[in-house]
Design a protein around this motif. Structure first.
Motif, PDB file in Angstrom:
ATOM      1  N   ARG A  20      35.037 -17.111 -11.659  1.00 52.43           N
ATOM      2  CA  ARG A  20      34.716 -15.698 -11.875  1.00 52.43           C
ATOM      3  C   ARG A  20      33.508 -15.544 -13.149  1.00 52.43           C
ATOM      4  O   ARG A  20      33.346 -14.494 -13.704  1.00 52.43           O
ATOM      5  N   GLN A  21      33.106 -16.611 -13.669  1.00 52.94           N
ATOM      6  CA  GLN A  21      32.222 -16.675 -14.588  1.00 52.94           C
ATOM      7  C   GLN A  21      31.031 -15.777 -14.277  1.00 52.94           C
ATOM      8  O   GLN A  21      30.411 -15.287 -15.046  1.00 52.94           O
ATOM      9  N   GLN A  22      30.443 -15.803 -13.013  1.00 50.09           N
ATOM     10  CA  GLN A  22      29.203 -15.119 -12.670  1.00 50.09           C
ATOM     11  C   GLN A  22      29.433 -13.700 -12.727  1.00 50.09           C
ATOM     12  O   GLN A  22      28.534 -12.908 -13.007  1.00 50.09           O
ATOM     13  N   GLN A  23      30.618 -13.061 -12.807  1.00 50.01           N
ATOM     14  CA  GLN A  23      30.902 -11.926 -12.776  1.00 50.01           C
ATOM     15  C   GLN A  23      30.914 -11.190 -14.198  1.00 50.01           C
ATOM     16  O   GLN A  23      31.130 -10.293 -14.474  1.00 50.01           O
ATOM     17  N   LEU A  24      31.053 -12.406 -15.292  1.00 50.76           N
ATOM     18  CA  LEU A  24      31.208 -11.818 -16.604  1.00 50.76           C
ATOM     19  C   LEU A  24      30.058 -11.918 -17.460  1.00 50.76           C
ATOM     20  O   LEU A  24      29.936 -11.636 -18.694  1.00 50.76           O
ATOM     21  N   GLY A  25      28.914 -12.199 -16.693  1.00 52.10           N
ATOM     22  CA  GLY A  25      27.560 -12.000 -17.411  1.00 52.10           C
ATOM     23  C   GLY A  25      26.969 -13.422 -17.725  1.00 52.10           C
ATOM     24  O   GLY A  25      27.543 -14.333 -17.236  1.00 52.10           O
ATOM     25  N   ASP A  26      25.625 -13.366 -17.961  1.00 49.68           N
ATOM     26  CA  ASP A  26      24.696 -14.537 -18.089  1.00 49.68           C
ATOM     27  C   ASP A  26      25.382 -15.245 -19.292  1.00 49.68           C
ATOM     28  O   ASP A  26      25.970 -14.759 -20.499  1.00 49.68           O
ATOM     29  N   LEU A  27      25.328 -16.559 -19.162  1.00 50.82           N
ATOM     30  CA  LEU A  27      25.923 -17.642 -20.376  1.00 50.82           C
ATOM     31  C   LEU A  27      24.852 -17.354 -21.558  1.00 50.82           C
ATOM     32  O   LEU A  27      23.666 -17.296 -21.458  1.00 50.82           O
ATOM     33  N   TRP A  28      25.389 -17.200 -22.986  1.00 54.11           N
ATOM     34  CA  TRP A  28      24.639 -17.362 -24.007  1.00 54.11           C
ATOM     35  C   TRP A  28      24.793 -18.884 -24.565  1.00 54.11           C
ATOM     36  O   TRP A  28      25.535 -19.672 -23.955  1.00 54.11           O
ATOM     37  N   PRO A 395      35.466  -8.236 -20.707  1.00 51.56           N
ATOM     38  CA  PRO A 395      33.944  -8.778 -20.551  1.00 51.56           C
ATOM     39  C   PRO A 395      33.466  -9.631 -21.675  1.00 51.56           C
ATOM     40  O   PRO A 395      32.411 -10.282 -21.532  1.00 51.56           O
ATOM     41  N   ASP A 396      34.108  -9.982 -22.835  1.00 51.15           N
ATOM     42  CA  ASP A 396      33.588 -10.799 -23.563  1.00 51.15           C
ATOM     43  C   ASP A 396      34.217 -12.302 -23.640  1.00 51.15           C
ATOM     44  O   ASP A 396      34.264 -13.092 -24.616  1.00 51.15           O
ATOM     45  N   PHE A 397      34.556 -12.465 -22.590  1.00 55.49           N
ATOM     46  CA  PHE A 397      35.133 -13.803 -22.186  1.00 55.49           C
ATOM     47  C   PHE A 397      34.142 -14.927 -22.373  1.00 55.49           C
ATOM     48  O   PHE A 397      34.412 -15.956 -23.055  1.00 55.49           O
ATOM     49  N   VAL A 398      33.064 -14.943 -21.923  1.00 60.55           N
ATOM     50  CA  VAL A 398      31.688 -15.944 -22.078  1.00 60.55           C
ATOM     51  C   VAL A 398      31.481 -15.927 -23.597  1.00 60.55           C
ATOM     52  O   VAL A 398      31.473 -17.092 -24.173  1.00 60.55           O
ATOM     53  N   GLU A 399      31.401 -14.956 -24.440  1.00 60.28           N
ATOM     54  CA  GLU A 399      31.072 -15.064 -25.727  1.00 60.28           C
ATOM     55  C   GLU A 399      32.286 -15.919 -26.371  1.00 60.28           C
ATOM     56  O   GLU A 399      32.114 -16.753 -27.448  1.00 60.28           O
ATOM     57  N   HIS A 406      31.825 -24.175 -29.494  1.00 54.71           N
ATOM     58  CA  HIS A 406      30.759 -24.450 -30.298  1.00 54.71           C
ATOM     59  C   HIS A 406      31.899 -25.084 -31.634  1.00 54.71           C
ATOM     60  O   HIS A 406      31.320 -26.112 -32.340  1.00 54.71           O
ATOM     61  N   HIS A 407      32.839 -24.365 -32.023  1.00 57.76           N
ATOM     62  CA  HIS A 407      33.850 -24.721 -33.137  1.00 57.76           C
ATOM     63  C   HIS A 407      34.155 -26.350 -32.903  1.00 57.76           C
ATOM     64  O   HIS A 407      34.202 -27.273 -33.716  1.00 57.76           O
ATOM     65  N   LEU A 408      34.493 -26.585 -31.452  1.00 61.11           N
ATOM     66  CA  LEU A 408      34.952 -27.860 -30.875  1.00 61.11           C
ATOM     67  C   LEU A 408      33.623 -28.885 -31.125  1.00 61.11           C
ATOM     68  O   LEU A 408      34.046 -29.991 -31.552  1.00 61.11           O
ATOM     69  N   TRP A 409      32.764 -28.527 -30.865  1.00 62.93           N
ATOM     70  CA  TRP A 409      31.356 -29.420 -30.729  1.00 62.93           C
ATOM     71  C   TRP A 409      30.987 -30.015 -32.326  1.00 62.93           C
ATOM     72  O   TRP A 409      31.028 -31.041 -32.483  1.00 62.93           O
ATOM     73  N   GLU A 410      31.560 -28.899 -33.113  1.00 58.96           N
ATOM     74  CA  GLU A 410      31.112 -29.199 -34.373  1.00 58.96           C
ATOM     75  C   GLU A 410      32.035 -30.288 -35.145  1.00 58.96           C
ATOM     76  O   GLU A 410      31.560 -31.013 -36.293  1.00 58.96           O
ATOM     77  N   ARG A 411      33.083 -30.494 -34.485  1.00 59.52           N
ATOM     78  CA  ARG A 411      34.455 -31.245 -35.121  1.00 59.52           C
ATOM     79  C   ARG A 411      34.650 -32.387 -34.231  1.00 59.52           C
ATOM     80  O   ARG A 411      35.390 -33.091 -34.397  1.00 59.52           O
ATOM     81  N   ARG A 412      33.592 -32.598 -33.201  1.00 58.62           N
ATOM     82  CA  ARG A 412      34.010 -33.675 -32.444  1.00 58.62           C
ATOM     83  C   ARG A 412      34.015 -34.921 -32.980  1.00 58.62           C
ATOM     84  O   ARG A 412      34.665 -36.136 -32.239  1.00 58.62           O
TER      85      ARG A 412
END
Length: 447
Positions: A20-28, A395-399, A406-412
């Motif tokens: 359903r990601q397309q229904q929740l807005g464009d990716l940031w 509607p803020d699911f994508v954000e 992002h938090h995971l990527w910083e600590r990977r």
């Protein structure tokens, strides 16, 4: 001379495809631009976090001063200190038990402290004022003080006290909705609220019992203080948490309902509150309803089995959360956000501990904290995706998803090796035996 190109931070692999990601807005982008990172929207004065926190702390502090003054007035200074010293004994055990239950996805301590303080100060103050007023009014209206006291204990007190404690759960449910994700959260918030309430109530009862013993010259095991301590602290320290947990379960089940299930979200919390009131009334009225041994009969036949059932339900829900982590995170691992063995490690509390210990031994305490943060963010990400699959996100699911990624990527770099080691050390992933070359020798070969 050409203009220098603006350097962008690596946003990491692409976000996993979601139905359903397309229904929740464009990716940031996972990492916002520096200009956007510094942006702070204008808010009304009363909507600032510091203002709200200050108002809540001030309110609870005032309630605390008033309730402690009332308790001290009823018990005396010496009785208050004795009651305080005895009432604090079960608090660490109850707090540790509910905190252990919340280890899979631990919520912020500020929510737990608010719940405890509300129960100890605000709910206790409402209860002592409302109960006293109601009993006096009924006694005056009916000219039957004994009947008014019995009615107050069996009917009025359960309704007033459970409603006052439920207010804390309702406030967390409304204003800290992201931290209230399911049944376990409802149980934990209810448990902390009821533990705080029982703490203040035990000060009152134990301090009053000590004053009666001083007046009568009683001491030792035959004293009223010893009997009160045995019943309220040794025999049934879980009584108030057990009542209020029913309300918490109602709110927890409502939190798991989809957005279109409005009836379920509206009915379950009041139903849990009514059950809490009923159990509380049965406990308070056990002696008057079933005779001198009614208390022990209700304790053995009703309270202990219900306590065991709710304990099993809470532990089962905790294990279900771990299964959710195991089921939802492989999609992110397949996209490259997580190490391949991370979902298996994160679905085991033992593996999580091993990962933090490994990071502490190898890289230091700061690395261990980083791994702990990684585990918390990954768990929140799994629950977020689980809720999205069931239509429980906004509607803020994508954000929210990208913020967690992002938090995971910083600590990977720190968490990845630690989780991989933990998954192998705890047997969460199979590890092939090392290959040893014996120069072609095979004892089963026919030469």
């Amino acid at each position: 001379m050409s203009e220098p190109t603006q350097q962008r931070l690596d946003p990491g692999p692409a976000i996993p495809v979601y139905e359903r990601q397309q229904q929740l807005g464009d990716l940031w982008t996972a990492v916002p631009e520096p200009a956007r990172r510094r942006y702070r929207p204008r808010r009304a004065f009363w909507r600032h976090r510091a203002v709200r926190a200050g108002a809540v702390i001030t309110l609870l502090a005032l309630c605390g001063l008033v309730i402690l003054a009332l308790v001290r007035d009823q018990t005396g200074t010496e009785g208050f200190l004795v009651g305080l010293g005895l009432a604090v004994l079960p608090v660490p055990l109850l707090v540790a038990a509910f905190r252990w239950l919340d280890r899979v996805d631990p919520g912020p301590w500020r929510n737990l402290l608010f719940s405890f303080a509300w129960g100890a100060f605000a709910a206790a103050l409402v209860a002592i004022i409302a109960n006293t007023f109601a009993i006096r009014w009924i006694a005056t209206a009916t000219a039957d003080p004994a009947g008014a006291e019995s009615l107050g204990v069996t009917v009025i007190a359960p309704v007033v006290e459970e409603s006052a404690k439920a207010a804390a759960i309702l406030l967390v449910f409304l204003f800290r909705r992201r931290d209230f994700t399911g049944l376990v959260d409802g149980v934990v918030f209810a448990g902390f609220t009821a533990t705080g309430f029982a703490f203040t109530e035990n000060i009152l009862y134990l301090g009053s019992a000590f004053g009666e013993d001083r007046s009568a010259g009683s001491a030792g095991l035959a004293s009223i203080t010893a009997a009160t301590f045995f019943v309220r602290v040794v025999l049934a320290p879980f009584a108030h948490p057990l009542f209020t947990v029913l309300t918490g379960i109602g709110f927890g089940l409502a939190a798991t309902a989809a957005r279109h299930q409005k009836i379920r979200r509206l009915v379950l919390p009041p139903l849990g509150l009514v059950l809490a009131m009923g159990m509380h009334a049965l406990w308070n009225g056990s002696t008057s309803l079933f005779g001198p041994f009614g208390f022990y009969a209700v304790y053995a036949v009703f309270m202990v089995p219900v306590f065991g059932l709710l304990t099993w339900l809470a532990i089962w829900s905790r294990q279900r959360e771990l299964r959710t982590v195991s089921a939802e995170l492989p999609a992110y691992a397949a996209a490259g956000w997580l190490p391949a063995s991370a979902p298996q490690a994160l679905s085991s509390m033992r593996a999580r501990t091993v990962a933090r210990d490994f990071a502490a031994r190898t890289y230091g305490r700061q690395a261990s904290r980083s791994v702990g943060e990684y585990e918390a963010f990954a768990t929140s990400l799994a629950f977020l995706r689980h809720d999205a699959r069931r239509g429980r996100t906004g509607p803020d699911f994508v954000e929210r998803e990208q913020e967690l990624l992002h938090h995971l990527w910083e600590r990977r770099e720190t968490a990845g090796p630690a989780l991989t080691y933990a998954a192998r050390a705890t047997g969460r992933v199979p590890v092939p035996p090392p290959y040893i070359d014996y120069d072609g020798y095979n004892p089963y070969r026919q030469y």
